[in-house]
Scaffold this motif. Structure first.
Motif, PDB file in Angstrom:
ATOM      1  N   PRO A  34       0.788  -1.239   0.000  1.00  0.00           N
ATOM      2  CA  PRO A  34       0.000   0.000   0.000  1.00  0.00           C
ATOM      3  C   PRO A  34       0.820   1.288   0.000  1.00  0.00           C
ATOM      4  O   PRO A  34       0.487   2.226  -0.729  1.00  0.00           O
ATOM      5  CB  PRO A  34      -0.840  -0.138   1.275  1.00  0.00           C
ATOM      6  N   TRP A  35       1.912   1.353   0.762  1.00  0.00           N
ATOM      7  CA  TRP A  35       2.590   2.647   0.848  1.00  0.00           C
ATOM      8  C   TRP A  35       3.344   3.033  -0.421  1.00  0.00           C
ATOM      9  O   TRP A  35       3.811   4.167  -0.559  1.00  0.00           O
ATOM     10  CB  TRP A  35       3.498   2.714   2.081  1.00  0.00           C
ATOM     11  N   LYS A  36       3.423   2.127  -1.380  1.00  0.00           N
ATOM     12  CA  LYS A  36       4.064   2.483  -2.656  1.00  0.00           C
ATOM     13  C   LYS A  36       3.123   3.311  -3.543  1.00  0.00           C
ATOM     14  O   LYS A  36       3.532   3.828  -4.580  1.00  0.00           O
ATOM     15  CB  LYS A  36       4.529   1.231  -3.398  1.00  0.00           C
ATOM     16  N   GLY A  37       1.846   3.402  -3.147  1.00  0.00           N
ATOM     17  CA  GLY A  37       0.959   4.379  -3.796  1.00  0.00           C
ATOM     18  C   GLY A  37       0.321   3.940  -5.105  1.00  0.00           C
ATOM     19  O   GLY A  37      -0.056   4.790  -5.922  1.00  0.00           O
ATOM     20  N   HIS A  38       0.135   2.633  -5.308  1.00  0.00           N
ATOM     21  CA  HIS A  38      -0.466   2.193  -6.573  1.00  0.00           C
ATOM     22  C   HIS A  38      -1.899   2.696  -6.746  1.00  0.00           C
ATOM     23  O   HIS A  38      -2.325   2.974  -7.859  1.00  0.00           O
ATOM     24  CB  HIS A  38      -0.449   0.662  -6.675  1.00  0.00           C
ATOM     25  N   ARG A  85      14.176   1.000 -20.415  1.00  0.00           N
ATOM     26  CA  ARG A  85      14.627   1.516 -21.719  1.00  0.00           C
ATOM     27  C   ARG A  85      13.482   1.692 -22.701  1.00  0.00           C
ATOM     28  O   ARG A  85      13.571   2.506 -23.610  1.00  0.00           O
ATOM     29  CB  ARG A  85      15.644   0.565 -22.330  1.00  0.00           C
ATOM     30  N   LEU A  86      12.429   0.883 -22.554  1.00  0.00           N
ATOM     31  CA  LEU A  86      11.321   1.069 -23.501  1.00  0.00           C
ATOM     32  C   LEU A  86      10.252   1.998 -22.940  1.00  0.00           C
ATOM     33  O   LEU A  86       9.157   2.115 -23.486  1.00  0.00           O
ATOM     34  CB  LEU A  86      10.745  -0.283 -23.966  1.00  0.00           C
ATOM     35  N   SER A  87      10.592   2.688 -21.821  1.00  0.00           N
ATOM     36  CA  SER A  87       9.632   3.602 -21.199  1.00  0.00           C
ATOM     37  C   SER A  87      10.029   5.053 -21.463  1.00  0.00           C
ATOM     38  O   SER A  87      11.166   5.353 -21.822  1.00  0.00           O
ATOM     39  CB  SER A  87       9.589   3.351 -19.685  1.00  0.00           C
ATOM     40  N   ASP A  88       9.061   5.951 -21.239  1.00  0.00           N
ATOM     41  CA  ASP A  88       9.296   7.379 -21.480  1.00  0.00           C
ATOM     42  C   ASP A  88       9.314   8.193 -20.193  1.00  0.00           C
ATOM     43  O   ASP A  88       9.974   9.220 -20.111  1.00  0.00           O
ATOM     44  CB  ASP A  88       8.194   7.923 -22.400  1.00  0.00           C
ATOM     45  N   ILE A  89       8.532   7.756 -19.202  1.00  0.00           N
ATOM     46  CA  ILE A  89       8.428   8.481 -17.928  1.00  0.00           C
ATOM     47  C   ILE A  89       8.433   7.433 -16.825  1.00  0.00           C
ATOM     48  O   ILE A  89       7.817   6.377 -16.960  1.00  0.00           O
ATOM     49  CB  ILE A  89       7.095   9.275 -17.852  1.00  0.00           C
ATOM     50  N   PHE A  90       9.114   7.736 -15.693  1.00  0.00           N
ATOM     51  CA  PHE A  90       9.043   6.842 -14.536  1.00  0.00           C
ATOM     52  C   PHE A  90       8.200   7.506 -13.464  1.00  0.00           C
ATOM     53  O   PHE A  90       8.337   8.703 -13.201  1.00  0.00           O
ATOM     54  CB  PHE A  90      10.450   6.552 -13.985  1.00  0.00           C
ATOM     55  N   VAL A  91       7.348   6.719 -12.830  1.00  0.00           N
ATOM     56  CA  VAL A  91       6.496   7.289 -11.788  1.00  0.00           C
ATOM     57  C   VAL A  91       6.527   6.402 -10.538  1.00  0.00           C
ATOM     58  O   VAL A  91       6.504   5.173 -10.637  1.00  0.00           O
ATOM     59  CB  VAL A  91       5.036   7.466 -12.300  1.00  0.00           C
ATOM     60  N   LEU A  92       6.662   7.023  -9.371  1.00  0.00           N
ATOM     61  CA  LEU A  92       6.612   6.281  -8.106  1.00  0.00           C
ATOM     62  C   LEU A  92       5.956   7.163  -7.042  1.00  0.00           C
ATOM     63  O   LEU A  92       6.624   7.986  -6.414  1.00  0.00           O
ATOM     64  CB  LEU A  92       8.015   5.862  -7.653  1.00  0.00           C
ATOM     65  N   PRO A  93       4.642   6.999  -6.837  1.00  0.00           N
ATOM     66  CA  PRO A  93       3.961   7.890  -5.885  1.00  0.00           C
ATOM     67  C   PRO A  93       3.973   7.356  -4.459  1.00  0.00           C
ATOM     68  O   PRO A  93       2.970   7.438  -3.756  1.00  0.00           O
ATOM     69  CB  PRO A  93       2.541   7.953  -6.444  1.00  0.00           C
ATOM     70  N   SER A  94       5.092   6.809  -3.997  1.00  0.00           N
ATOM     71  CA  SER A  94       5.127   6.223  -2.653  1.00  0.00           C
ATOM     72  C   SER A  94       5.186   7.319  -1.588  1.00  0.00           C
ATOM     73  O   SER A  94       5.659   8.426  -1.828  1.00  0.00           O
ATOM     74  CB  SER A  94       6.325   5.282  -2.509  1.00  0.00           C
ATOM     75  N   GLU A  95       4.733   6.941  -0.402  1.00  0.00           N
ATOM     76  CA  GLU A  95       4.693   7.901   0.697  1.00  0.00           C
ATOM     77  C   GLU A  95       5.766   7.521   1.708  1.00  0.00           C
ATOM     78  O   GLU A  95       5.878   6.368   2.108  1.00  0.00           O
ATOM     79  CB  GLU A  95       3.305   7.857   1.347  1.00  0.00           C
ATOM     80  N   ASN A  96       6.539   8.508   2.124  1.00  0.00           N
ATOM     81  CA  ASN A  96       7.607   8.261   3.087  1.00  0.00           C
ATOM     82  C   ASN A  96       8.589   7.203   2.606  1.00  0.00           C
ATOM     83  O   ASN A  96       9.036   6.354   3.384  1.00  0.00           O
ATOM     84  CB  ASN A  96       7.022   7.855   4.444  1.00  0.00           C
TER      85      ASN A  96
END
Ligand code: UDP
Length: 389
Positions: free
Chosen positions: A215-219, A282-293
């Motif tokens: 849960p805290w990784k923000g999926h 490498r095959l991605s354009d943007i990285f996203v990680l909405p984790s909290e703390n």
């Protein structure tokens, strides 16, 4: 040659074990001889990058104990209330430390700090706690505090945010970030075959997330942001990489249902655990990680090293890694609207996204090279042991 005993109680491979493996793989073996005290059935010992070192099985399989941070406090205390079990384990570890001629003990997981710390004290050995968690104020933090008063560890904190929880404690705290193998995480051409195998369409930008499903990784926030983004109209597809680890398979089902309810089934690709994260980045354009703390976020640095712009939260150690408006965009945790806004901005301006990715790559090279980090850790050993290398 100085023998360093590493202590890790985890059974599964998490970021902590990945970081330890990288450190062990980059130690100067002419100076230091590592031995590893581990749990029975620790699956991460099979990792191909773990160098050939002395292995000592000293812990029972501990399974979920180490990672579920919300529950760690309660479980840790409950377990350690069984003082006789803790003492028995510590005595076993101490005997092993003496037998393998350890000169310094380096603990890598919460329980290892306590058990390994006690064992190091019993053996009269200097102690390094490699702290990788931000514990909420409460029972577990108090327990760690008490242990610190008795064991006098040198603490390696993987970010200033992690170090902040030790303010005022009787410990020496050194901030040393996690290191990334920059030879494996490099920009490079995306694999068309891999793209096709994953069912990703050509010409449509890919937003990538790499994280344990916890849960805290923000999926949930991520999925809600993707739904907003979709409603706005820019074409994208999302690659969600990682598996439920350590506990609670139902969480994965919950996320898949949420994606379905939000109408995202045709834009989200769930890969499960992947050993080829660099190729996926490498095959991605943007990285996203909405984790909290987030205490650190290796996955963020890996993405930067590959040259991706990062969208993440201003929380925990992340602002020490991602420079807002320079190498990515930081938003408030738990806010899908802001997250969607940041993703939308980068999708709309690929030129800006590329520039941020390039600056991020340079920053990863300057600050998070595993060779530099391994050097800092070895210098700490040398200082503690007063070695003259
Ligand atoms: N990882 C991986 N495969 C996956 C998911 C994650 O190899 O499917 C790796 C990821 O590349 C990173 C580590 O696991 O090196 C996760 O570390 P991070 O600090 O991001 O998170 P943690 O799990 O320690 O909270």
């Amino acid at each position: 040659m100085t023998t360093i005993a590493y202590v890790d109680t985890a059974r599964d491979l998490g970021g902590a074990e990945r970081s330890l493996i990288e450190l062990l793989a980059h130690l100067d073996l002419a100076l230091f001889q590592p031995v590893l005290l581990h749990a029975r059935g620790a699956v991460w010992l099979g990792d191909p990058l773990l160098p050939a070192i002395g292995l000592h099985e000293v812990f029972p399989p501990l399974g979920v104990l180490e990672r579920r941070r919300d529950e760690v406090a309660g479980r840790l205390v409950a377990r350690l209330q069984d003082i006789s079990q803790a003492l028995r384990l510590a005595l076993g570890v101490k005997r092993r430390l003496v037998r393998c001629g350890a000169e310094l003990v380096h603990t890598n997981t919460l329980k290892a700090h306590l058990i390994g710390g006690l064992a190091a004290r019993l053996a009269g050995l200097p102690l390094v706690w490699h702290v990788r968690d931000i514990l909420p104020p409460g029972a577990a933090r108090r327990l760690l505090h008490q242990a610190a008063r008795r064991c006098h560890p040198h603490i390696i904190a993987i970010s200033r945010a992690v170090a902040a929880q030790f303010a005022g404690w009787p410990v020496q705290c050194h901030v040393i970030p996690n290191g990334i193998p920059l030879d494996r995480f490099t920009p490079g051409p995306p694999s068309r075959q891999l793209r096709a195998r994953l069912g990703l369409r050509d010409g449509v930008p890919v937003i990538c997330n790499v994280a344990r499903l916890t849960p805290w990784k923000g999926h949930r926030t991520l999925l809600e942001a993707l739904a907003r983004l979709r409603a706005e109209g820019p074409a994208f597809q999302a690659l969600i990489v990682g598996e439920v680890a350590f506990w609670d398979d139902s969480y994965e089902q919950e996320l898949h249902h949420l994606a379905g309810d939000l109408g995202l089934d045709d834009v989200v690709v769930w890969t499960g655990f992947r050993a080829d994260v660099a190729q996926l980045l490498r095959l991605s354009d943007i990285f996203v990680l909405p984790s909290e703390n987030e205490p650190f976020g290796r996955a963020i640095v890996e993405a930067m090293a590959v040259g991706l712009p990062v969208v993440a939260c201003r929380s925990g150690g992340v602002p020490e890694i991602v420079v807002h408006e320079q190498t990515g965009l930081l938003v408030d945790p738990g806010d899908p609207e802001q997250l969607a806004g940041a993703l939308s901005r980068l999708l709309a301006d690929p030129q800006e996204a590329r520039l941020m990715g390039e600056r991020g790559r340079q920053r990863a090279q300057q600050l998070f090279d595993i060779r530099r980090v391994a050097g800092q850790v070895q210098q700490l050993y040398a200082d503690i042991l007063k070695l003259d290398h």
